[in-house]
Design an enzyme around this catalytic site. Structure first.
Site, PDB file in Angstrom:
ATOM      1  N   GLU A 124      -4.808  -9.105  -1.076  1.00 20.49           N
ATOM      2  CA  GLU A 124      -5.139  -8.864   0.332  1.00 20.49           C
ATOM      3  C   GLU A 124      -6.540  -8.292   0.432  1.00 20.49           C
ATOM      4  O   GLU A 124      -6.911  -7.377  -0.311  1.00 20.49           O
ATOM      5  CB  GLU A 124      -4.133  -7.896   0.976  1.00 20.49           C
ATOM      6  CG  GLU A 124      -4.240  -7.885   2.493  1.00 20.49           C
ATOM      7  CD  GLU A 124      -3.299  -6.882   3.142  1.00 20.49           C
ATOM      8  OE1 GLU A 124      -2.082  -6.926   2.875  1.00 20.49           O
ATOM      9  OE2 GLU A 124      -3.814  -6.062   3.917  1.00 20.49           O
ATOM     10  N   GLU A 150       0.841  -1.201   0.000  1.00 16.46           N
ATOM     11  CA  GLU A 150       0.000   0.000   0.000  1.00 16.46           C
ATOM     12  C   GLU A 150       0.878   1.253   0.000  1.00 16.46           C
ATOM     13  O   GLU A 150       0.742   2.151   0.849  1.00 16.46           O
ATOM     14  CB  GLU A 150      -0.973  -0.057   1.182  1.00 16.46           C
ATOM     15  CG  GLU A 150      -1.801  -1.334   1.129  1.00 16.46           C
ATOM     16  CD  GLU A 150      -2.786  -1.533   2.271  1.00 16.46           C
ATOM     17  OE1 GLU A 150      -2.910  -0.647   3.118  1.00 16.46           O
ATOM     18  OE2 GLU A 150      -3.447  -2.585   2.284  1.00 16.46           O
TER      19      GLU A 150
END
Ligand SMILES: *[C@@H]1O[C@H](CO)[C@@H](O)[C@H](O)[C@H]1NC(C)=O
Ligand SMILES: *[C@@H]1O[C@H](CO)[C@@H](O)[C@H](O)[C@H]1NC(C)=O
Ligand SMILES: *[C@@H]1O[C@H](CO)[C@@H](O)[C@H](O)[C@H]1NC(C)=O
Ligand SMILES: *[C@@H]1O[C@H](CO)[C@@H](O)[C@H](O)[C@H]1NC(C)=O
Ligand SMILES: *[C@@H]1O[C@H](CO)[C@@H](O)[C@H](O)[C@H]1NC(C)=O
Length: 478
Positions: free
Chosen positions: A310, A210
């Site tokens: 994820e 991220e």
């Protein structure tokens, strides 16, 4: 990604959503690639519970396993993502890690590299005894049948971070610019050590998590911001670090939290860096939003694999998981789908637990909703065009088995599944085994054998919030 056309069968979606009952026709004309599998990231829960064989069995095998008095159907995850940690509590040249006051000990993942004295992994600057529990769960995953492993990083080791806080530095690139290469040396050395000493080959290595989001400082978990141009600098270093060690691991990038961020990052990397990336990884934290379709189009045009690497949220009923997973299958077309923490706080965990207190308190309904998929849509199957927004379908040519997973949300209704576009010799009158989970309470992966095929179709009543899986044998799609 790969598209296989089955003979002359054509798209025939007959969805009468407005009516009280729905008829869905099978569309075997287009498939969306060979399913690579289902998985989970190790990290926190594995640091806590990695020594437990029963938990390895329940997550990575298809066997039934009793966990603290509750008998659970194994989820059969075949993918495990191993987190190369960033924390250590040694002091070196007067420097030590800046420990965030907000991070739970369970989220401090051990680094194997302890100080900047040497990048030689056989030197005393490295401790290969670290992270025993996560390593143990990695091994147990493999022993239970997991066969795809990814190495990922949430932050470089603390001493390569500008502020020495591995939870991040807000929107600043926290990795010291003079240690970009060393970030990749760390990951490549872990991959090499795993290959030589753990019997684990990491199929892929992911250097970012991220990355364009802000992280820390004083955050609750390891994290590190990278802007796109920094990623574009580091990816070629990672390529070199892996190939220098003779590793076959390929590069995945960039595990952005949102589909739309993944689009921006992928475009921003540019074609020459893109060419060094074998797979696009994206997380599902944009939930119902985001241009999944655009990301798929970009990945497909660049001939890249694509994973939903994820996903998690706080809805323990599994209803949100079902709806977002269906959006992924309909619009993103990943070839694998990976949950974040198998054991976590209520709502987030598939099994609810406390990774610091080492207590477990039962499987959530979400566990059983995920089982409706993972136990039936297995690696090697072809994902078929999804019948509507609430139905997934997959086909196993070798066993001539069709799997349908369907959910029903707004109203009690009977759904009719029409198989007439497939060749189904001899299946008239045969029984379709089904499994049921009621997200509002009731069935938890309960099996039934009470549905028969009649004239190429079968009809099943659904309650509101019910998810059902069907396995139809003897289906020939070509
Ligand atoms: C829907 O199906 C059920 C069960 O077959 C039936 O009883 C009901 O009448 C149907 N409703 C409509 C509107 O067709
Ligand atoms: C050192 O830090 C690690 C996290 O990297 C933690 O798991 C461990 O318990 C700590 N050890 C000691 C002795 O405090
Ligand atoms: C990487 O780390 C080693 C060991 O600390 C150091 O000697 C080297 O200068 C660092 N940077 C690069 C680019 O290797
Ligand atoms: C439920 O019904 C609403 C309209 O009443 C519709 O917009 C929505 O898509 C439906 N949800 C599902 C999951 O079918
Ligand atoms: C399927 O079985 C039903 C009931 O036995 C029968 O009426 C029907 O003709 C059969 N259909 C086909 C296509 O064989």
């Amino acid at each position: 990604m790969r598209t296989v056309v089955f003979s002359s069968l054509t798209l025939a979606l007959l969805s009468q959503r407005a009516r009280a009952n729905t008829t869905l026709s099978l569309d075997p004309s287009t498939t969306w690639g060979t399913w690579e599998g289902w998985g989970v990231s190790l990290a926190w829960w594995a640091k806590a519970f990695g020594n437990r064989d029963d938990l390895a069995t329940v997550f990575f095998s298809l066997n039934s396993q009793t966990i603290d008095g509750q008998t659970l159907p194994g989820l059969g995850f075949n993918i495990a993502r191993y987190n190369a940690g960033a924390c250590s509590n040694n002091t070196y040249d007067g420097d030590s890690m800046v420990v965030s006051s907000n991070i739970k000990p369970s989220r401090q993942m051990d680094s194997f590299w302890l100080d900047w004295g040497s990048s030689d992994p056989t030197s005393s600057s490295w401790n290969w005894d670290a992270d025993a529990n996560q390593r143990a769960m990695l091994q147990k995953a493999k022993a239970n049948g997991a066969n795809i492993f990814e190495l990922f990083s949430n932050s470089s080791p603390w001493f390569f971070c500008l502020n020495h806080d591995p939870t991040g530095n807000s929107i600043l690139n926290n990795l010291q610019s003079w240690n970009y290469v060393n970030h990749t040396v760390y990951l490549a050395n872990v991959a090499q050590h795993a290959s030589q000493n753990w019997g684990i080959t990491f199929q892929s290595v992911e250097a970012f998590n991220e990355p364009t989001s802000p992280w820390g400082p004083s955050g609750t978990q390891e994290g590190c911001h990278f802007d796109i141009s920094t990623m574009a600098t580091i990816i070629p270093y990672l390529k070199t670090s892996l190939s220098e060690r003779g590793l076959s691991s390929f590069i995945a990038a960039s595990d952005e939290s949102w589909y739309d961020l993944a689009i921006t990052t992928w475009i921003g990397l540019g074609s020459s860096v893109q060419s060094q990336v074998t797979r696009v990884n994206v997380h599902g934290y944009q939930y119902g939003g985001g241009r999944r379709d655009v990301l798929w189009t970009l990945a497909n045009a660049a001939k890249k694999r694509l994973w939903l690497s994820e996903y998690a949220e706080s809805d323990g009923s599994g209803a949100q998981l079902f709806s977002n997973l269906l959006l992924d299958l309909v619009w993103l077309h990943p070839t694998a789908w990976v949950y974040w923490q198998a054991i976590d706080i209520p709502g987030w965990g598939l099994i609810t637990g406390d990774n610091d207190q080492l207590t477990l308190s039962g499987a959530s309904t979400k566990y059983f909703v995920l089982a409706q998929f993972t136990r039936h849509i297995r690696p090697g199957m072809q994902i078929l065009t999804t019948l509507d927004g609430n139905t997934a379908a997959a086909y196993d040519a070798s066993s001539q088995k069709l799997v349908i997973v369907a959910g029903n949300w707004n109203t009690t209704q009977t759904i009719t599944f029409n198989l007439n576009s497939a060749k189904t010799p001899g299946i008239n009158g045969s029984t379709v085994p089904r499994w049921s989970t009621q997200t509002g309470g009731g069935d938890q992966y309960k099996s039934y054998s009470d549905i028969q095929i009649n004239n190429g179709q079968f009809s099943v009543p659904f309650s509101v919030g019910q998810v059902q899986t069907f396995e139809i044998s003897g289906v020939v799609l070509n």
